[in-house]
Design a protein around this motif. Sequence first.
Motif, PDB file in Angstrom:
ATOM      1  N   ASN A 136     -81.333   4.470  -7.463  1.00 46.79           N
ATOM      2  CA  ASN A 136     -80.677   3.063  -7.100  1.00 46.79           C
ATOM      3  C   ASN A 136     -78.947   3.003  -6.928  1.00 46.79           C
ATOM      4  O   ASN A 136     -78.654   2.421  -5.949  1.00 46.79           O
ATOM      5  N   THR A 137     -78.660   4.070  -7.677  1.00 46.83           N
ATOM      6  CA  THR A 137     -76.956   4.049  -7.745  1.00 46.83           C
ATOM      7  C   THR A 137     -76.464   4.375  -5.508  1.00 46.83           C
ATOM      8  O   THR A 137     -75.886   3.867  -5.908  1.00 46.83           O
ATOM      9  N   LEU A 138     -77.591   6.079  -5.935  1.00 45.56           N
ATOM     10  CA  LEU A 138     -76.900   6.142  -4.415  1.00 45.56           C
ATOM     11  C   LEU A 138     -77.543   5.390  -3.636  1.00 45.56           C
ATOM     12  O   LEU A 138     -77.042   4.700  -2.771  1.00 45.56           O
ATOM     13  N   ALA A 139     -78.643   4.165  -3.719  1.00 44.13           N
ATOM     14  CA  ALA A 139     -78.550   3.439  -2.500  1.00 44.13           C
ATOM     15  C   ALA A 139     -77.673   2.212  -2.935  1.00 44.13           C
ATOM     16  O   ALA A 139     -77.327   1.655  -1.666  1.00 44.13           O
ATOM     17  N   LEU A 140     -77.151   1.639  -3.361  1.00 40.61           N
ATOM     18  CA  LEU A 140     -76.393   0.773  -3.628  1.00 40.61           C
ATOM     19  C   LEU A 140     -74.943   1.513  -3.523  1.00 40.61           C
ATOM     20  O   LEU A 140     -74.165   0.655  -2.514  1.00 40.61           O
ATOM     21  N   ASN A 141     -74.507   2.358  -3.687  1.00 44.96           N
ATOM     22  CA  ASN A 141     -73.299   3.218  -3.180  1.00 44.96           C
ATOM     23  C   ASN A 141     -73.550   3.189  -1.586  1.00 44.96           C
ATOM     24  O   ASN A 141     -72.412   3.096  -0.340  1.00 44.96           O
ATOM     25  N   PHE A 142     -74.705   4.188  -0.588  1.00 46.97           N
ATOM     26  CA  PHE A 142     -74.836   3.613   0.416  1.00 46.97           C
ATOM     27  C   PHE A 142     -74.877   2.635   1.025  1.00 46.97           C
ATOM     28  O   PHE A 142     -73.764   2.425   2.524  1.00 46.97           O
ATOM     29  N   ASN A 143     -75.157   1.295   0.629  1.00 42.99           N
ATOM     30  CA  ASN A 143     -75.008   0.197   1.030  1.00 42.99           C
ATOM     31  C   ASN A 143     -73.511  -0.549   1.159  1.00 42.99           C
ATOM     32  O   ASN A 143     -73.161  -0.416   2.147  1.00 42.99           O
ATOM     33  N   LYS A 144     -72.439  -0.023   0.134  1.00 39.08           N
ATOM     34  CA  LYS A 144     -71.491  -0.539   0.456  1.00 39.08           C
ATOM     35  C   LYS A 144     -70.658   0.076   1.324  1.00 39.08           C
ATOM     36  O   LYS A 144     -69.908  -0.348   2.240  1.00 39.08           O
ATOM     37  N   ALA A 145     -71.489   1.284   1.053  1.00 34.73           N
ATOM     38  CA  ALA A 145     -70.551   2.362   2.240  1.00 34.73           C
ATOM     39  C   ALA A 145     -70.716   1.867   3.999  1.00 34.73           C
ATOM     40  O   ALA A 145     -69.857   1.934   4.753  1.00 34.73           O
ATOM     41  N   THR A 146     -72.414   1.967   3.636  1.00 38.38           N
ATOM     42  CA  THR A 146     -72.667   1.220   4.898  1.00 38.38           C
ATOM     43  C   THR A 146     -72.310  -0.285   5.883  1.00 38.38           C
ATOM     44  O   THR A 146     -71.862  -0.400   6.945  1.00 38.38           O
ATOM     45  N   ALA A 147     -71.727  -1.150   4.956  1.00 35.84           N
ATOM     46  CA  ALA A 147     -71.262  -2.385   5.281  1.00 35.84           C
ATOM     47  C   ALA A 147     -70.005  -2.155   5.696  1.00 35.84           C
ATOM     48  O   ALA A 147     -69.799  -2.537   6.728  1.00 35.84           O
ATOM     49  N   LYS A 148     -68.848  -1.195   5.152  1.00 35.35           N
ATOM     50  CA  LYS A 148     -67.756  -0.833   5.569  1.00 35.35           C
ATOM     51  C   LYS A 148     -67.933  -0.573   6.765  1.00 35.35           C
ATOM     52  O   LYS A 148     -66.816  -0.985   7.940  1.00 35.35           O
ATOM     53  N   LEU A 149     -69.100   0.807   6.971  1.00 34.92           N
ATOM     54  CA  LEU A 149     -68.511   1.370   8.090  1.00 34.92           C
ATOM     55  C   LEU A 149     -68.455  -0.100   9.438  1.00 34.92           C
ATOM     56  O   LEU A 149     -68.416  -0.022  10.854  1.00 34.92           O
ATOM     57  N   MET A 150     -69.900  -0.620   8.991  1.00 29.86           N
ATOM     58  CA  MET A 150     -69.988  -1.778  10.337  1.00 29.86           C
ATOM     59  C   MET A 150     -68.714  -2.666  11.153  1.00 29.86           C
ATOM     60  O   MET A 150     -68.782  -2.759  11.634  1.00 29.86           O
ATOM     61  N   ASP A 151     -68.015  -2.809   9.489  1.00 28.52           N
ATOM     62  CA  ASP A 151     -67.021  -3.775   9.454  1.00 28.52           C
ATOM     63  C   ASP A 151     -66.030  -2.850  11.152  1.00 28.52           C
ATOM     64  O   ASP A 151     -65.033  -3.148  11.639  1.00 28.52           O
ATOM     65  N   ASP A 152     -65.764  -1.496   9.841  1.00 32.71           N
ATOM     66  CA  ASP A 152     -65.182  -0.720  10.577  1.00 32.71           C
ATOM     67  C   ASP A 152     -65.964  -0.328  12.698  1.00 32.71           C
ATOM     68  O   ASP A 152     -64.239  -0.472  14.111  1.00 32.71           O
ATOM     69  N   LEU A 153     -66.942  -0.618  12.649  1.00 34.82           N
ATOM     70  CA  LEU A 153     -66.742  -0.060  14.005  1.00 34.82           C
ATOM     71  C   LEU A 153     -67.119  -1.153  14.620  1.00 34.82           C
ATOM     72  O   LEU A 153     -66.141  -0.949  16.109  1.00 34.82           O
ATOM     73  N   SER A 154     -67.149  -2.693  14.059  1.00 35.72           N
ATOM     74  CA  SER A 154     -67.544  -3.889  15.213  1.00 35.72           C
ATOM     75  C   SER A 154     -65.201  -3.720  15.642  1.00 35.72           C
ATOM     76  O   SER A 154     -65.739  -4.912  16.647  1.00 35.72           O
ATOM     77  N   ALA A 155     -64.521  -3.485  14.520  1.00 35.48           N
ATOM     78  CA  ALA A 155     -63.482  -3.904  14.790  1.00 35.48           C
ATOM     79  C   ALA A 155     -62.508  -2.711  16.150  1.00 35.48           C
ATOM     80  O   ALA A 155     -62.507  -2.825  16.693  1.00 35.48           O
ATOM     81  N   LYS A 156     -63.398  -1.458  15.932  1.00 37.84           N
ATOM     82  CA  LYS A 156     -62.775  -0.760  16.416  1.00 37.84           C
ATOM     83  C   LYS A 156     -63.378  -0.423  18.000  1.00 37.84           C
ATOM     84  O   LYS A 156     -62.908   0.155  19.040  1.00 37.84           O
ATOM     85  N   LEU A 157     -65.269  -0.838  18.393  1.00 33.37           N
ATOM     86  CA  LEU A 157     -65.567  -0.564  19.595  1.00 33.37           C
ATOM     87  C   LEU A 157     -65.387  -1.762  20.485  1.00 33.37           C
ATOM     88  O   LEU A 157     -66.033  -3.307  19.970  1.00 33.37           O
TER      89      LEU A 157
END
Length: 368
Positions: free
Chosen positions: A241-262
């Motif tokens: 479950n901790t892996l899932a939560l950490n994956f979600n946190k990292a993916t949310a940041k990735l979406m923000d970064d890509l939306s700003a960059k692309l």
Amino acid sequence: MKLIVTVLVVLATVFSGLIDGYDCKIVQFIFGDSLSDNGNNNRLSKSFAQAALPWYGIDFDNGMPNGRFTNGRTVADIIGDKTGLPRPPAFLDPSLSEDVILDNGVNFASGGGGILNETGGLFIQRFSLYKQIELFNGVQTLIRNKIGDEAATKFFQESKYVVALGSNDFINNYLMPVYSDSWTYNDDTFIDYLMETLGAQLTVLHGMGARQLMVFGLGPMGCIPLQRVLSSSGECQEKTNTLALNFNKATAKLMDDLSAKLPNASYKFGDAYDVVNNVITNPSKYGFDNADSPCCSFGRIRPALTCVPASRLCKDRSKYLFWDEYHPSDHANEMIADELIRKLGFTPINQTDGAPPSPPNAPAPGDD
């Protein structure tokens, strides 16, 4: 003369719209794993990950297996239905054609597939995300040949995109010692590896026209029946479950970064972890009787992994969170879809006569 000119202008406008064509309808392209697969793996003859046996699909259409790894609809089905998007056929559906693609989109999801190419290797045949993107490239070529570059570019840029993978990268890769990733990485570096790979893949999709894209997060995968039965206590595996939560946190940041960059990218992260976790913690509050074992099971033999014709079904499938050892039930998928629609503020896109109703809880041999 003025009237003739006016008529010609109107006809030219209508004809132009028909040539540019298909711009009155928005479709979706789905990339994913067994949570979204709607028939691809059933047509991969050597795949060990198939939903081809009873009682898969018992609450969908004619009640026969249709490639969905649940008793009814997937989350992607339900979100599409409720927002006016057509259900895209599986890429391997023999009826797929350019016209079908233009009217409905395509679903590339494959049971056992992951963000990483090596994920799910024990299933022999499955489409990884890179493979799914490669197949999408072939679809783009077909559509460009059909309607021309300009209209195709418009079509793909106006389409919706769903990417829903990641759980197999943990459950059928990192958490299994038969895969080299399990000893090559630690928890943090493995998630970094996933984010680097996913970021590159989504950037490729952007280059292919994906402007409006949603990535589904992971649920509490340490609480799926398979993970519970592998623990000594039968409780949820907190590490998973901790892996899932950490994956979600990292993916949310990735979406923000890509939306700003692309350029012109609107990349969103859909997180339903909390709502599923709340059901697991207090199932009766959400209308469920059972949130820890599968509705479709092979008696006392656990885990049976998949439903088989000899499996027994729970009495009321709408009261079970999980359909089999891995996958949610139709009722659970609807709850997850509703949460994502609420969080992301989805509104109807194409005009429809309304979403199909929830499937009835049809009887089946073995109900008890």
